[in-house]
Design an enzyme around this catalytic site. Structure first.
Site, PDB file in Angstrom:
ATOM      1  N   ASP A 152       0.685  -1.166  -0.400  1.00 58.10           N
ATOM      2  CA  ASP A 152       0.092   0.240  -0.324  1.00 58.10           C
ATOM      3  C   ASP A 152       0.800   1.283   0.473  1.00 58.10           C
ATOM      4  OD1 ASP A 152      -2.457   1.220  -0.385  1.00 58.10           O
ATOM      5  OD2 ASP A 152      -2.222   1.769   2.142  1.00 58.10           O
ATOM      6  N   ASP A 182      -1.129  12.270  -2.829  1.00 60.06           N
ATOM      7  CA  ASP A 182      -1.528  13.503  -2.637  1.00 60.06           C
ATOM      8  C   ASP A 182      -1.446  14.813  -3.997  1.00 60.06           C
ATOM      9  OD1 ASP A 182       0.564  13.767   0.633  1.00 60.06           O
ATOM     10  OD2 ASP A 182      -1.384  13.835   0.504  1.00 60.06           O
ATOM     11  N   ASN A 225      10.327   7.679   1.058  1.00 56.74           N
ATOM     12  CA  ASN A 225      10.225   8.169  -0.547  1.00 56.74           C
ATOM     13  C   ASN A 225       9.863   6.917  -1.199  1.00 56.74           C
ATOM     14  OD1 ASN A 225       9.944   9.690  -2.027  1.00 56.74           O
ATOM     15  ND2 ASN A 225      10.846  10.278  -2.612  1.00 56.74           N
ATOM     16  N   GLU A 283       5.105   5.064   3.885  1.00 55.64           N
ATOM     17  CA  GLU A 283       4.161   5.888   3.801  1.00 55.64           C
ATOM     18  C   GLU A 283       6.584   7.362   4.169  1.00 55.64           C
ATOM     19  OE1 GLU A 283       1.257   8.349   4.323  1.00 55.64           O
ATOM     20  OE2 GLU A 283       2.858   9.581   4.691  1.00 55.64           O
ATOM     21  N   LYS A 302      -0.353  21.744  -8.417  1.00 58.35           N
ATOM     22  CA  LYS A 302      -0.399  23.125  -9.711  1.00 58.35           C
ATOM     23  C   LYS A 302       0.638  22.200 -10.883  1.00 58.35           C
ATOM     24  CE  LYS A 302      -0.695  26.395  -6.334  1.00 58.35           C
ATOM     25  NZ  LYS A 302       0.165  27.454  -5.104  1.00 58.35           N
TER      26      LYS A 302
HETATM   27  C1  LIG Z   1      -3.921  11.799   0.986  1.00 56.41           C
HETATM   28  S1  LIG Z   1      -2.930  10.383   2.103  1.00 56.41           S
HETATM   29  C2  LIG Z   1      -4.251   9.299   1.876  1.00 56.41           C
HETATM   30  C3  LIG Z   1      -3.853   8.237   2.690  1.00 56.41           C
HETATM   31  C4  LIG Z   1      -4.274   6.805   2.724  1.00 56.41           C
HETATM   32  N1  LIG Z   1      -4.593   5.848   1.633  1.00 56.41           N
HETATM   33  C5  LIG Z   1      -5.975   7.567   2.255  1.00 56.41           C
HETATM   34  O1  LIG Z   1      -6.695   6.820   1.112  1.00 56.41           O
HETATM   35  O2  LIG Z   1      -6.568   7.612   3.268  1.00 56.41           O
HETATM   36  C6  LIG Z   1      -1.630  10.044   1.168  1.00 56.41           C
HETATM   37  C7  LIG Z   1      -0.650   9.761   1.534  1.00 56.41           C
HETATM   38  O3  LIG Z   1       0.474   9.042   0.281  1.00 56.41           O
HETATM   39  C8  LIG Z   1       1.612   9.680   1.392  1.00 56.41           C
HETATM   40  N2  LIG Z   1       2.319  10.273   0.026  1.00 56.41           N
HETATM   41  C9  LIG Z   1       2.523  11.177  -0.906  1.00 56.41           C
HETATM   42  N3  LIG Z   1       3.382  11.213  -1.359  1.00 56.41           N
HETATM   43  C10 LIG Z   1       4.894   9.762  -1.025  1.00 56.41           C
HETATM   44  C11 LIG Z   1       5.875   9.408  -1.704  1.00 56.41           C
HETATM   45  N4  LIG Z   1       6.658   9.737  -2.401  1.00 56.41           N
HETATM   46  N5  LIG Z   1       6.814   7.921  -0.486  1.00 56.41           N
HETATM   47  C12 LIG Z   1       5.586   7.272   0.225  1.00 56.41           C
HETATM   48  N6  LIG Z   1       4.786   8.079   0.981  1.00 56.41           N
HETATM   49  C13 LIG Z   1       3.964   9.773  -0.045  1.00 56.41           C
HETATM   50  C14 LIG Z   1       1.163  11.431   2.009  1.00 56.41           C
HETATM   51  O4  LIG Z   1       1.951  11.486   2.304  1.00 56.41           O
HETATM   52  C15 LIG Z   1       0.233  10.453   2.138  1.00 56.41           C
HETATM   53  O5  LIG Z   1      -0.250  10.107   2.790  1.00 56.41           O
END
Ligand SMILES: C[S@@+](CC[C@H](N)C(=O)[O-])C[C@H]1O[C@@H](n2cnc3c(N)ncnc32)[C@H](O)[C@@H]1O
Length: 211
Positions: free
Chosen positions: A40, A118, A92, A65, A122
């Site tokens: 995930d 996320d 990451n 995460e 933009k």
């Molecule tokens: C809007 S949240 C959604 C969380 C969950 N999947 C949900 O649907 O409720 C998106 C998550 O992805 C993480 N995230 C964004 N870019 C990432 C990356 N490059 N590597 C790991 N996690 C990332 C963010 O920190 C955030 O916790």
């Protein structure tokens, strides 16, 4: 359950997130390492896989995460629940898949979910989005044949971009026709999914299969 406070977004391109995750000693992580693995990506507080893990004990679950305090909190909860098929990793996802996935037993990576990543609305932030062509290529390299990728978002242009990136990789074929799925094929909704549906807003979902 206590909730650790964190920044809402972090920039995955910033200097502090350029170090890839170290390879994991998987046999120390999972009680049964040879079970199929569900990855995930962007698991936030990990509430989705902490519910999936007891429902599907014959699968292992790995959440990635980029916000470290969330990972620490999620692993503490995992320990309290004594779940031997669940793990969370701070990294990451855009630079860590290779060191992580290349060390797994061949054929175990059978399901991937990327849910409500996320949006970075933009254009100048497009490179911060999780589903980049390189990430799709790495998943194609390490996923088992017939493995499933489930994508969902509440932002249509993000869903369209994610879908386009999997469509342009010949290792994946879309399931069904090109319509968005009306139902989540998995038994547990994510936190963001519940919040979106509670507002009466649409969710854009699609499933791909590794060919
Ligand atoms: C809007 S949240 C959604 C969380 C969950 N999947 C949900 O649907 O409720 C998106 C998550 O992805 C993480 N995230 C964004 N870019 C990432 C990356 N490059 N590597 C790991 N996690 C990332 C963010 O920190 C955030 O916790």
């Amino acid at each position: 359950m206590a909730r650790v406070r964190v920044r809402q977004h972090v920039n995955p391109l910033s200097h502090k997130y350029q170090t890839a995750a170290n390879p994991i000693e998987w046999e120390k992580v999972y009680t049964k390492l040879n079970q199929p693995l569900h990855l995930d990506i962007g698991c936030a507080r990990g509430r989705f896989i902490v519910q999936m893990a007891p429902l599907q004990p014959d699968w292992n679950f790995l959440g990635l995460e980029i916000r470290k305090p969330l990972v620490e909190e999620a692993n503490t909860t995992r320990d309290e629940l004594n779940l031997g098929n669940l793990h969370y990793l701070f990294c990451n996802a855009n630079n860590s898949l290779k060191p992580l996935l290349s060390t797994l037993p061949a054929g175990v990576l059978q399901r991937v979910s990327i849910q409500f990543p996320d949006p970075w609305f933009k254009n100048r932030h497009a490179k911060r989005r999780v589903v980049q062509p390189e990430l799709v290529t790495e998943l194609a390299q390490y996923m088992a044949p017939s493995g499933i990728v489930f994508l969902q978002s509440d932002i249509e242009f993000v869903a369209l971009e994610m879908r386009a990136r999997f469509l342009e990789n010949p290792a994946f074929k879309i399931q069904g026709n090109s319509e968005w799925l009306t139902e989540n094929p998995l038994p547990v909704p994510t936190e963001r999914e519940i919040a979106t549906q509670n507002k009466g807003e649409p969710v854009y979902r699609v499933v791909f299969e590794k060919t």
